[in-house]
Design an enzyme around this catalytic site. Structure first.
Site, PDB file in Angstrom:
ATOM      1  N   LEU A   1       2.195   0.940   4.126  1.00  0.00           N
ATOM      2  CA  LEU A   1       2.631   0.164   3.210  1.00  0.00           C
ATOM      3  C   LEU A   1       3.977   0.694   2.797  1.00  0.00           C
ATOM      4  O   LEU A   1       4.497   1.609   2.893  1.00  0.00           O
ATOM      5  CB  LEU A   1       1.619   0.480   2.029  1.00  0.00           C
ATOM      6  CG  LEU A   1      -0.028   0.065   2.242  1.00  0.00           C
ATOM      7  CD1 LEU A   1      -0.753   0.527   0.926  1.00  0.00           C
ATOM      8  CD2 LEU A   1      -0.366  -1.357   2.519  1.00  0.00           C
ATOM      9  N   ASP A   2       4.514  -0.602   2.417  1.00  0.00           N
ATOM     10  CA  ASP A   2       6.089  -0.548   1.826  1.00  0.00           C
ATOM     11  C   ASP A   2       6.076   0.404   0.556  1.00  0.00           C
ATOM     12  O   ASP A   2       4.762   0.421  -0.054  1.00  0.00           O
ATOM     13  CB  ASP A   2       6.422  -1.890   1.494  1.00  0.00           C
ATOM     14  CG  ASP A   2       7.012  -2.748   2.590  1.00  0.00           C
ATOM     15  OD1 ASP A   2       7.047  -1.977   3.888  1.00  0.00           O
ATOM     16  OD2 ASP A   2       7.116  -3.843   2.561  1.00  0.00           O
ATOM     17  N   ARG A   3       7.077   0.974   0.503  1.00  0.00           N
ATOM     18  CA  ARG A   3       7.136   2.098  -0.811  1.00  0.00           C
ATOM     19  C   ARG A   3       6.593   1.526  -2.249  1.00  0.00           C
ATOM     20  O   ARG A   3       5.725   2.065  -2.888  1.00  0.00           O
ATOM     21  CB  ARG A   3       8.705   2.754  -1.020  1.00  0.00           C
ATOM     22  CG  ARG A   3       8.899   3.637  -1.924  1.00  0.00           C
ATOM     23  CD  ARG A   3      10.145   3.982  -2.221  1.00  0.00           C
ATOM     24  NE  ARG A   3      10.397   5.326  -2.942  1.00  0.00           N
ATOM     25  CZ  ARG A   3      11.104   6.177  -2.650  1.00  0.00           C
ATOM     26  NH1 ARG A   3      12.016   6.067  -1.567  1.00  0.00           N
ATOM     27  NH2 ARG A   3      11.302   7.408  -3.589  1.00  0.00           N
TER      28      ARG A   3
END
Length: 216
Positions: free
Chosen positions: A55-57
């Site tokens: 998942l993106d930050r």
């Protein structure tokens, strides 16, 4: 502690509700990432769990971890085979023309010395498809459910910005930035042969409620 954010746990898999701002991979500057929390997610196993996907930050929500190498291979294969059901929720800057649809926009990675890398629509890129529907509209923004059928990097963020013309609120790359990113991995279902599926739902974060969406 991420041990307090476990949504699913058995001998093969863990699903946690990843907070926004926590990177899955260790940043180059060595700052805190998921890796720093893995020992606390072992739950009696000698082996630390391992992230099956990313998942993106600044994306919160359901993140799947495997608890042993054989399970990791099976769970990773489920993602590669496209049989994992994922639902994301996002608040967009703007309102799509239609109430629902299927985005079919291939994506490719581009990079420049000035701005670094990003993804963009490209007919010669990798096939990328996302089903979507508008759940609510308020003050020129829309609350949208996304069901990605493929798992490309930044897929929902690019599809929202390019195909719907309404980037995710707070997106620093494909939108205006300047605010918390309102993108959340709401639920995850991973089929398993001979076992019940891995299934988890992450509650909507407070930052969505502050933006006026998701409340009763």
């Amino acid at each position: 502690m991420l041990a307090n954010k476990v949504l699913f746990l058995d001998g093969e898999a863990i699903v946690i509700d990843k907070p926004s701002g926590l990177p899955v991979d260790r940043p180059r500057d060595g700052s805190i990432s998921l890796e720093n929390h893995l020992e606390g997610l072992a739950f009696g196993f000698r082996r630390w769990p391992q992230a099956v996907h990313r998942l993106d930050r600044d994306t919160s929500g359901c993140l799947l971890l495997s608890r042993n190498p054989k399970a990791h291979a099976r769970l990773h294969h489920a993602f590669e085979a496209g049989i994992v059901e994922k639902i994301y929720l996002a608040v967009l800057e703007g309102v799509p023309e239609n109430e629902s649809g299927l985005i079919d926009l291939a994506l490719a990675k581009v990079s420049t010395a000035e701005t670094g890398w990003r993804m963009q629509g490209d007919p010669n890129g990798k096939p990328s498809r996302t089903a979507w529907r508008v759940l609510a509209v308020k003050d020129g923004r829309s609350f949208v459910e996304f069901r990605p059928q493929t798992g490309r990097t930044h897929q929902i963020r690019v599809h929202a910005a390019e195909a719907l013309g309404a980037p995710v609120v707070g997106d620093p790359v494909y939108g205006r930035g300047g605010a918390e990113t309102l993108l959340h991995a709401s639920s995850l279902i991973v089929p398993r042969v001979g076992k019940d599926p891995v299934s988890a739902t992450a509650p909507l974060p407070e930052r969505f409620l502050k933006a006026g969406f998701g409340g009763d």
